[in-house]
Design a protein around this motif. Structure first.
Motif, short mmCIF file in Angstrom:
data_model
loop_
_atom_site.label_atom_id
_atom_site.label_comp_id
_atom_site.label_asym_id
_atom_site.label_seq_id
_atom_site.Cartn_x
_atom_site.Cartn_y
_atom_site.Cartn_z
N ILE A 4 0.82 -1.21 0.00
CA ILE A 4 0.00 0.00 0.00
C ILE A 4 0.86 1.26 0.00
O ILE A 4 0.43 2.32 -0.41
N ASP A 5 2.11 1.15 0.44
CA ASP A 5 3.00 2.31 0.52
C ASP A 5 3.53 2.76 -0.84
O ASP A 5 4.01 3.87 -0.96
N ARG A 6 3.47 1.93 -1.82
CA ARG A 6 4.07 2.27 -3.11
C ARG A 6 3.31 3.40 -3.78
O ARG A 6 2.10 3.34 -3.97
N GLY A 7 4.04 4.43 -4.14
CA GLY A 7 3.45 5.53 -4.86
C GLY A 7 2.53 6.42 -4.05
O GLY A 7 1.74 7.15 -4.60
N VAL A 8 2.63 6.37 -2.73
CA VAL A 8 1.76 7.19 -1.89
C VAL A 8 2.33 8.59 -1.79
O VAL A 8 3.51 8.78 -1.52
N LEU A 9 1.49 9.58 -2.03
CA LEU A 9 1.87 10.97 -1.91
C LEU A 9 0.80 11.66 -1.08
O LEU A 9 -0.39 11.57 -1.38
N THR A 10 1.22 12.32 -0.01
CA THR A 10 0.27 13.05 0.81
C THR A 10 0.41 14.54 0.52
O THR A 10 1.49 15.03 0.25
N ILE A 11 -0.71 15.23 0.55
CA ILE A 11 -0.72 16.67 0.36
C ILE A 11 -1.08 17.27 1.71
O ILE A 11 -2.17 17.03 2.23
N GLU A 12 -0.16 18.03 2.27
CA GLU A 12 -0.33 18.53 3.63
C GLU A 12 0.07 20.00 3.73
O GLU A 12 0.92 20.47 3.01
N ASP A 13 -0.57 20.68 4.67
CA ASP A 13 -0.13 22.03 4.98
C ASP A 13 0.90 21.94 6.10
O ASP A 13 1.38 20.86 6.41
N GLY A 14 1.24 23.02 6.69
CA GLY A 14 2.29 23.03 7.71
C GLY A 14 1.78 22.80 9.12
O GLY A 14 2.43 23.19 10.08
N ALA A 15 0.61 22.18 9.27
CA ALA A 15 0.05 21.94 10.59
C ALA A 15 1.04 21.11 11.43
O ALA A 15 1.73 20.25 10.90
N PRO A 16 1.10 21.38 12.73
CA PRO A 16 2.06 20.69 13.59
C PRO A 16 1.98 19.17 13.52
O PRO A 16 3.00 18.49 13.56
N TYR A 17 0.79 18.62 13.39
CA TYR A 17 0.68 17.16 13.34
C TYR A 17 1.19 16.59 12.02
O TYR A 17 1.46 15.41 11.92
N HIS A 18 1.35 17.41 11.00
CA HIS A 18 1.94 16.94 9.74
C HIS A 18 3.46 16.97 9.79
O HIS A 18 4.11 16.32 8.98
N THR A 19 4.01 17.75 10.69
CA THR A 19 5.46 17.91 10.74
C THR A 19 6.08 17.37 12.02
O THR A 19 7.25 17.62 12.29
N SER A 20 5.31 16.62 12.79
CA SER A 20 5.85 16.07 14.04
C SER A 20 6.92 15.03 13.74
O SER A 20 6.98 14.45 12.65
N ALA A 21 7.78 14.79 14.70
CA ALA A 21 8.85 13.81 14.54
C ALA A 21 8.28 12.43 14.22
O ALA A 21 8.81 11.70 13.37
#
Length: 53
Positions: A4-21
């Motif tokens: 399922i990971d192949r070719g996955v692209l997420t579109i995200e803004d800079g929200a903290p939960y998108h950039t967490s470690a």
């Protein structure tokens, strides 16, 4: 997660939960690519032009 990971692209803004470690590590480990999205981008949303009519 298998294939399922192949070719996955997420579109995200800079929200903290998108950039967490945790999120960054998870994405890296599973080969998930990220595409940044502008914070306020009504010009990229065609439906927004309807309201100016």
């Amino acid at each position: 997660m298998g294939d399922i990971d192949r070719g996955v692209l997420t579109i995200e803004d800079g929200a903290p939960y998108h950039t967490s470690a945790y999120t960054l590590t998870f994405r890296y480990m599973h080969g998930i690519q990220r595409m940044d999205w502008p914070l306020h981008s009504p010009d990229l949303n065609p439906i927004e032009n309807v309201w100016s009519l």
